[in-house]
Design a protein around this motif. Structure first.
Motif, PDB file in Angstrom:
ATOM      1  N   GLU A   1       0.541  -0.909  -0.032  1.00 47.76           N
ATOM      2  CA  GLU A   1       0.147  -0.251  -0.077  1.00 47.76           C
ATOM      3  C   GLU A   1       0.895   1.085  -0.016  1.00 47.76           C
ATOM      4  O   GLU A   1       0.240   2.170  -0.704  1.00 47.76           O
ATOM      5  CB  GLU A   1      -1.399  -0.357   1.602  1.00 47.76           C
ATOM      6  N   ALA A   2       2.327   1.062   0.556  1.00 48.35           N
ATOM      7  CA  ALA A   2       2.870   1.960   0.674  1.00 48.35           C
ATOM      8  C   ALA A   2       3.167   2.999  -0.589  1.00 48.35           C
ATOM      9  O   ALA A   2       3.307   3.621  -1.230  1.00 48.35           O
ATOM     10  CB  ALA A   2       4.327   2.303   1.804  1.00 48.35           C
TER      11      ALA A   2
ATOM     12  N   SER B   1       0.369   4.344  -3.274  1.00 50.79           N
ATOM     13  CA  SER B   1       0.417   5.518  -2.642  1.00 50.79           C
ATOM     14  C   SER B   1       1.511   6.815  -3.239  1.00 50.79           C
ATOM     15  O   SER B   1       1.132   7.183  -4.015  1.00 50.79           O
ATOM     16  CB  SER B   1       0.531   5.365  -1.548  1.00 50.79           C
TER      17      SER B   1
ATOM     18  N   ASP C   1      -1.552  14.713   0.002  1.00 47.47           N
ATOM     19  CA  ASP C   1      -1.872  13.865   1.371  1.00 47.47           C
ATOM     20  C   ASP C   1      -3.077  13.336   2.355  1.00 47.47           C
ATOM     21  O   ASP C   1      -2.795  12.350   2.628  1.00 47.47           O
ATOM     22  CB  ASP C   1      -1.268  15.089   2.806  1.00 47.47           C
TER      23      ASP C   1
ATOM     24  N   THR D   1      -3.528   8.268   0.474  1.00 49.44           N
ATOM     25  CA  THR D   1      -3.115   7.108   2.376  1.00 49.44           C
ATOM     26  C   THR D   1      -3.595   5.532   1.834  1.00 49.44           C
ATOM     27  O   THR D   1      -4.082   5.729   0.915  1.00 49.44           O
ATOM     28  CB  THR D   1      -4.408   8.126   3.701  1.00 49.44           C
ATOM     29  N   PRO D   2      -2.839   5.396   2.805  1.00 48.51           N
ATOM     30  CA  PRO D   2      -3.268   3.818   2.613  1.00 48.51           C
ATOM     31  C   PRO D   2      -4.569   3.258   2.097  1.00 48.51           C
ATOM     32  O   PRO D   2      -5.008   2.266   1.517  1.00 48.51           O
ATOM     33  CB  PRO D   2      -2.104   2.789   3.518  1.00 48.51           C
TER      34      PRO D   2
ATOM     35  N   SER E   1      -6.961   5.436   1.493  1.00 44.19           N
ATOM     36  CA  SER E   1      -7.750   5.750  -0.208  1.00 44.19           C
ATOM     37  C   SER E   1      -7.047   5.302  -1.001  1.00 44.19           C
ATOM     38  O   SER E   1      -8.079   5.033  -1.894  1.00 44.19           O
ATOM     39  CB  SER E   1      -6.822   7.231   0.347  1.00 44.19           C
TER      40      SER E   1
END
Length: 146
Positions: free
Chosen positions: A28-29, A32, A67, A70-71, A73
């Motif tokens: 997920e990071a 993003s 910003d 996020t993971p 979203s």
């Protein structure tokens, strides 16, 4: 709107489809960061139009609010929406897809062979005329140190 079955996205090795393959395998990071890289060049109109406005919630009062990416979203975006975004960005500048894919290369020796193979295919599709020096630089970047 690009349909995955359309001629633009036809074939398993289209640049947008290759990027989506990488995206689905990333954590997920990294997803993003990949999305942030893809979304950066989009203007307000593009951001609200691509993928039927799926990325519209990322707009803040000052424009694109990365910003807000996020993971949680990122999990809300489908692979079809990411494909649409990647197709749109590819039409703008194919090298932007390569830049988004390079998010995965922060630890090149830890790349799974599938990811490395897809990166090589994407490189060939997006930057087909890369010089020998560029190719050697990429190989040096993704190969483990001896």
């Amino acid at each position: 709107m690009h349909d995955i079955a359309s001629p633009h996205g036809a074939g398993p090795h289209s640049p947008a489809r290759l990027l989506v393959r990488l995206y689905t395998r990333a954590d997920e990071a990294r997803r993003s960061r990949m999305l942030a890289r893809l979304l950066q060049p989009l203007g307000l109109l593009s951001l609200t139009a691509v993928a039927a406005g799926a990325f519209r919630p990322l707009l803040g009062p000052q424009g694109l609010a990365l910003d807000a990416l996020t993971p949680a979203s990122v999990a809300g975006f489908s692979t079809g929406q990411v494909f649409e975004l990647a197709s749109f960005v590819h039409d703008m500048d194919p090298q932007l897809l390569w830049q988004a894919a390079m998010v995965l290369v922060d630890t090149p020796w830890a790349l799974p062979s599938f990811t490395l193979a897809v990166l090589v295919l994407l490189r060939r599709r997006v930057l087909p005329r890369a010089s020998v020096v560029d190719r050697l630089a990429l190989e040096a970047r993704v190969s483990p140190a001896a």
